[in-house]
Enzyme design. Structure first.
Site, PDB file in Angstrom:
ATOM      1  N   MET A 180     -20.051  27.075   3.482  1.00  0.00           N
ATOM      2  CA  MET A 180     -19.650  26.297   4.553  1.00  0.00           C
ATOM      3  C   MET A 180     -20.548  25.999   5.869  1.00  0.00           C
ATOM      4  O   MET A 180     -19.846  26.073   7.058  1.00  0.00           O
ATOM      5  CB  MET A 180     -18.135  26.456   5.026  1.00  0.00           C
ATOM      6  CG  MET A 180     -17.231  26.553   3.585  1.00  0.00           C
ATOM      7  SD  MET A 180     -17.160  24.883   2.995  1.00  0.00           S
ATOM      8  CE  MET A 180     -15.873  24.214   4.197  1.00  0.00           C
ATOM      9  N   ARG A 181     -21.604  25.997   5.642  1.00  0.00           N
ATOM     10  CA  ARG A 181     -22.663  26.243   6.727  1.00  0.00           C
ATOM     11  C   ARG A 181     -23.714  25.094   6.378  1.00  0.00           C
ATOM     12  O   ARG A 181     -24.384  24.982   5.416  1.00  0.00           O
ATOM     13  CB  ARG A 181     -23.413  27.452   7.195  1.00  0.00           C
ATOM     14  CG  ARG A 181     -22.200  28.464   7.615  1.00  0.00           C
ATOM     15  CD  ARG A 181     -22.677  29.513   8.073  1.00  0.00           C
ATOM     16  NE  ARG A 181     -21.551  30.541   8.280  1.00  0.00           N
ATOM     17  CZ  ARG A 181     -21.233  30.622   9.643  1.00  0.00           C
ATOM     18  NH1 ARG A 181     -21.573  29.751  10.495  1.00  0.00           N
ATOM     19  NH2 ARG A 181     -20.108  31.454   9.928  1.00  0.00           N
ATOM     20  N   LEU A 182     -24.429  24.509   7.631  1.00  0.00           N
ATOM     21  CA  LEU A 182     -25.415  23.547   7.240  1.00  0.00           C
ATOM     22  C   LEU A 182     -26.441  24.591   7.562  1.00  0.00           C
ATOM     23  O   LEU A 182     -26.688  25.350   8.404  1.00  0.00           O
ATOM     24  CB  LEU A 182     -25.504  22.619   8.364  1.00  0.00           C
ATOM     25  CG  LEU A 182     -25.987  21.142   8.258  1.00  0.00           C
ATOM     26  CD1 LEU A 182     -25.431  20.524   7.105  1.00  0.00           C
ATOM     27  CD2 LEU A 182     -25.640  20.533   9.467  1.00  0.00           C
ATOM     28  N   ASN A 236     -26.613  21.625  -4.193  1.00  0.00           N
ATOM     29  CA  ASN A 236     -25.234  21.527  -3.779  1.00  0.00           C
ATOM     30  C   ASN A 236     -24.308  20.669  -4.578  1.00  0.00           C
ATOM     31  O   ASN A 236     -24.692  19.588  -5.232  1.00  0.00           O
ATOM     32  CB  ASN A 236     -25.072  20.877  -2.254  1.00  0.00           C
ATOM     33  CG  ASN A 236     -23.767  21.164  -1.829  1.00  0.00           C
ATOM     34  OD1 ASN A 236     -23.042  22.465  -1.976  1.00  0.00           O
ATOM     35  ND2 ASN A 236     -23.197  20.249  -0.806  1.00  0.00           N
ATOM     36  N   HIS A 269     -20.445  18.459  -4.348  1.00  0.00           N
ATOM     37  CA  HIS A 269     -19.640  18.223  -3.234  1.00  0.00           C
ATOM     38  C   HIS A 269     -18.573  17.388  -3.830  1.00  0.00           C
ATOM     39  O   HIS A 269     -18.733  16.590  -4.908  1.00  0.00           O
ATOM     40  CB  HIS A 269     -20.458  17.129  -2.439  1.00  0.00           C
ATOM     41  CG  HIS A 269     -19.589  16.533  -1.272  1.00  0.00           C
ATOM     42  ND1 HIS A 269     -19.114  17.246  -0.305  1.00  0.00           N
ATOM     43  CD2 HIS A 269     -18.932  15.456  -1.255  1.00  0.00           C
ATOM     44  CE1 HIS A 269     -18.381  16.645   0.680  1.00  0.00           C
ATOM     45  NE2 HIS A 269     -18.169  15.555   0.148  1.00  0.00           N
TER      46      HIS A 269
HETATM   47  C1  GRF Z   1     -15.690  22.998  -4.053  1.00  0.00           C
HETATM   48  O1  GRF Z   1     -14.836  21.719  -4.236  1.00  0.00           O
HETATM   49  C2  GRF Z   1     -17.271  22.420  -3.803  1.00  0.00           C
HETATM   50  O2  GRF Z   1     -17.425  20.999  -4.334  1.00  0.00           O
HETATM   51  C3  GRF Z   1     -17.262  22.174  -2.238  1.00  0.00           C
HETATM   52  O3  GRF Z   1     -16.609  23.614  -1.908  1.00  0.00           O
HETATM   53  C4  GRF Z   1     -15.475  23.615  -2.980  1.00  0.00           C
HETATM   54  C5  GRF Z   1     -15.913  25.111  -3.359  1.00  0.00           C
HETATM   55  O4  GRF Z   1     -14.761  25.576  -4.312  1.00  0.00           O
HETATM   56  N1  GRF Z   1     -18.625  22.316  -1.901  1.00  0.00           N
HETATM   57  P1  GRF Z   1     -15.171  27.180  -5.103  1.00  0.00           P
HETATM   58  O5  GRF Z   1     -15.426  28.192  -4.097  1.00  0.00           O
HETATM   59  O6  GRF Z   1     -16.601  27.040  -5.847  1.00  0.00           O
HETATM   60  O7  GRF Z   1     -14.150  27.444  -5.795  1.00  0.00           O
END
Ligand code: GRF
Length: 196
Positions: A91-93, A108, A110
């Site tokens: 959760m970081r850029l 990544n 998404h």
């Molecule tokens: C996933 O939905 C991914 O696409 C997003 O963050 C979520 C991470 O889920 N970037 P997890 O921690 O892999 O269960």
């Protein structure tokens, strides 16, 4: 054999799906996930790493500069001789310097069909806005927020009766399938480069 590192902040279900895919593949080119880096100390991904027997390292971002945190991240990646770095709910850029160093081997996943719904909390925001097309996208990471070159995506149309939870489950099922496929391909390519 090529080497993978994963960066995660939370649950780590994609991290686990990647590791399981690497371990289950019947192929002479067996690749290995050698490192999990997590920015949140309590990330469940770190517990999964322990159970999977993979080295986990907590890289703190609190009470220090982003530069220091990223220097630690990069040092760990360099020391582990990693070929591919996969963000999985990280959760970081990452700053342009990190992206530049890992260019072409930083990917990544998404939970939307990019470029629609970039950023956090995509599935809920899309659902509440009445979106009917959901899915997941694998992309190379650039300096932007979910703006890098798309490698693969898979979508589905929500059924009228689908709840937010149903859609989340379906998106995660897609993620756990397409992300390992792409990461395995990148590791195969890295393995070929290593042998040259
Ligand atoms: C996933 O939905 C991914 O696409 C997003 O963050 C979520 C991470 O889920 N970037 P997890 O921690 O892999 O269960």
């Amino acid at each position: 054999m090529a080497r993978l590192a994963v960066l995660a902040s939370g649950n780590g279900s994609n991290f686990q799906a990647l590791v399981q895919a690497l371990r289950s593949r019947e192929s002479p080119a067996r690749h290995e996930c050698v490192l999990l880096l997590h920015d949140k100390e309590s990330a469940y991904a770190a517990i999964r790493a322990r159970e999977l027997g993979i080295r986990a390292q907590h890289v703190a971002y609190h009470r220090r500069s982003r530069q220091d945190s990223e220097a630690e991240l990069l040092a760990a990646i360099r020391e582990s001789d990693v070929d591919v770095v996969a963000l999985a709910g990280f959760m970081r850029l990452l700053s342009p310097a990190v992206v530049a160093e890992l260019s072409g081997r930083l990917v990544n996943i998404h939970p939307s069909i990019l470029p629609a719904w970039p950023g956090t909390d995509s599935i809920r925001r899309a659902f509440e806005a009445g979106e009917r097309i959901f899915g997941a996208t694998v992309h190379f990471v650039d300096e932007g927020m979910d703006t890098g070159t798309v490698i693969a995506a898979r979508s589905f149309e929500a059924a009228p009766e689908d709840t937010l939870e149903d859609i989340e489950r379906k998106v995660h099922e897609i993620e756990h399938c397409i992300y390992p496929n792409i990461v395995l391909e990148l590791l195969d390519q890295a393995d070929i480069r290593r042998r040259r």
